[in-house]
Design a protein around this motif. Structure first.
Motif, short mmCIF file in Angstrom:
data_model
loop_
_atom_site.label_atom_id
_atom_site.label_comp_id
_atom_site.label_asym_id
_atom_site.label_seq_id
_atom_site.Cartn_x
_atom_site.Cartn_y
_atom_site.Cartn_z
N ILE A 156 0.98 -1.22 -0.17
CA ILE A 156 -0.11 -0.03 0.20
C ILE A 156 0.83 1.23 -0.16
CG2 ILE A 156 -1.78 1.26 1.35
CD1 ILE A 156 -2.65 -1.29 2.28
N ASP A 157 1.83 1.09 0.95
CA ASP A 157 2.68 2.48 0.99
C ASP A 157 3.65 2.61 -0.48
OD1 ASP A 157 2.28 2.72 3.56
OD2 ASP A 157 3.97 1.80 4.33
N ARG A 158 3.80 1.44 -1.03
CA ARG A 158 4.38 1.84 -2.64
C ARG A 158 3.51 2.27 -3.57
NH1 ARG A 158 4.15 -2.79 -6.16
NH2 ARG A 158 4.52 -4.29 -4.49
N ILE A 159 2.22 1.85 -3.43
CA ILE A 159 1.17 2.30 -4.48
C ILE A 159 0.67 3.70 -4.11
CG2 ILE A 159 -1.09 1.99 -5.29
CD1 ILE A 159 -0.28 -1.17 -5.14
N ARG A 160 0.52 4.00 -2.94
CA ARG A 160 -0.36 5.28 -2.70
C ARG A 160 0.41 6.42 -3.16
NH1 ARG A 160 0.32 4.83 2.53
NH2 ARG A 160 -1.98 4.24 3.21
N PRO A 161 1.63 6.74 -3.29
CA PRO A 161 1.92 7.94 -3.97
C PRO A 161 1.57 8.19 -5.42
CG PRO A 161 3.90 6.82 -3.44
CD PRO A 161 2.88 6.20 -2.63
N TYR A 162 1.84 6.76 -6.16
CA TYR A 162 1.40 6.57 -7.50
C TYR A 162 -0.10 7.10 -7.90
CZ TYR A 162 1.59 5.03 -12.41
OH TYR A 162 1.54 4.89 -13.61
N TRP A 163 -0.77 6.32 -6.85
CA TRP A 163 -2.23 6.81 -6.99
C TRP A 163 -2.68 7.96 -6.68
CZ3 TRP A 163 -6.72 4.18 -8.12
CH2 TRP A 163 -7.89 4.75 -7.64
N ASN A 166 -0.85 10.33 -9.75
CA ASN A 166 -1.07 9.80 -11.36
C ASN A 166 -2.33 9.34 -11.63
OD1 ASN A 166 1.85 9.22 -10.45
ND2 ASN A 166 2.03 9.14 -12.71
N ILE A 167 -3.25 8.75 -10.86
CA ILE A 167 -4.44 8.20 -10.96
C ILE A 167 -5.52 8.97 -10.63
CG2 ILE A 167 -5.75 6.09 -10.97
CD1 ILE A 167 -3.18 4.43 -11.10
N LEU A 168 -5.38 9.06 -9.29
CA LEU A 168 -6.73 9.88 -8.67
C LEU A 168 -6.79 11.35 -9.14
CD1 LEU A 168 -8.67 9.86 -6.53
CD2 LEU A 168 -7.23 10.91 -5.04
N PRO A 169 -5.88 12.09 -9.69
CA PRO A 169 -6.24 13.35 -10.42
C PRO A 169 -7.09 13.12 -11.65
CG PRO A 169 -4.25 13.39 -9.59
CD PRO A 169 -4.49 12.14 -9.35
N LYS A 170 -6.89 12.23 -12.51
CA LYS A 170 -7.57 12.10 -13.66
C LYS A 170 -8.93 11.59 -13.33
CE LYS A 170 -3.79 10.92 -16.77
NZ LYS A 170 -2.71 11.12 -16.04
N ILE A 171 -9.16 10.64 -12.13
CA ILE A 171 -10.54 10.14 -11.74
C ILE A 171 -11.27 11.71 -11.53
CG2 ILE A 171 -11.84 9.08 -10.01
CD1 ILE A 171 -9.83 7.23 -9.94
N LYS A 172 -10.61 12.55 -10.81
CA LYS A 172 -11.36 13.99 -10.34
C LYS A 172 -11.69 14.53 -11.40
CE LYS A 172 -9.26 14.08 -5.75
NZ LYS A 172 -8.32 14.99 -4.90
#
Length: 233
Positions: A156-163, A166-172
């Protein structure tokens, strides 16, 4: 109310899934059945009218090839795809390559289930990590960041910054996204999406191969629904 949908998918069956081995960061390809599963997932998404703005996957070929099969079925070969090691499967340390049944016989069911399902317990460390450290696809990464084992919490710690970056802003921004990753990296994403903090809930999370998991968001990017998609959904 218009909703934004995110599709998350575990890769199709890999050769080591078929052989019941711990895989982790070992770059094992899809089995014949896995190829069929990936194509079927693409067919379901096509029949349900899905179209995407961006695709994300790990740098492991079982996930990459699954996404290729899907976008071929969707006739979206132009889809921008970003690959990141941060979406890799959890590193299973010294368990990688071992048969799961034989591992249970050696260490006991409860211990192996803790390694597989718990939040904070990591498998034994791998003693020789050179095959990863000298792999060109990881050459841009600080060697200190390359794991030799991981708990789900570390994944989770590895994925969180990428999420978050990179990904969450596009969902927003209401972009339509598909992520093809791995059982534990998806468990990590689900934990972030659902704000899970109950270890029993996390322990029981199970992600089947090649079944699209749909998350729906409201205009404030709050999760309002999630479900697995099939031809009857």
């Amino acid at each position: 109310m218009l909703t934004t949908k995110l599709v998350i998918l575990r890769h199709g069956e890999s050769q080591w899934n078929k052989e019941n081995k711990f895989t982790g960061w070992v770059d094992v390809d899809l089995s014949d059945q896995g190829c069929i599963e990936a194509k079927y997932a693409g067919t379901i998404l096509k029949n349900k009218g899905f179209i995407f703005d961006y695709g994300y996957t790990s740098v492991l070929k079982r996930a990459i090839h699954t996404l290729w099969f899907i976008i071929d079925k969707l006739d979206q070969p132009w889809l921008p795809i970003e690959k990141s090691w941060r979406l890799n499967e959890r590193h299973y340390g010294a368990l990688q390559g071992l048969n799961k049944i034989e591992t249970v016989k050696k260490f006991g069911f409860n211990k192996v289930e803790q390694w597989r399902r718990s939040l904070n317990i990591s498998p034994p460390k791998i003693t020789d990590n050179n095959n990863i450290q000298f792999d060109y696809r990881y050459s841009h990464i600080d060697p200190k960041k390359i794991p030799n084992t991981e708990s789900l919490a570390l994944t989770i710690d590895r994925i969180r910054p990428y999420w978050n970056l990179n990904i969450l802003p596009k969902i927003k921004n209401k972009k339509k996204i598909i992520i093809v990753a791995h059982g534990n990296s998806i468990r990590a994403i689900v934990t972030l999406l659902s704000n899970l903090n109950n270890e029993q809930e996390i322990f029981q999370l199970n992600i089947p191969t090649a079944i699209p998991l749909i998350y729906e968001f409201d205009n404030e990017t709050n999760v309002i629904n999630h479900y697995f998609l099939n031809e009857h959904t």
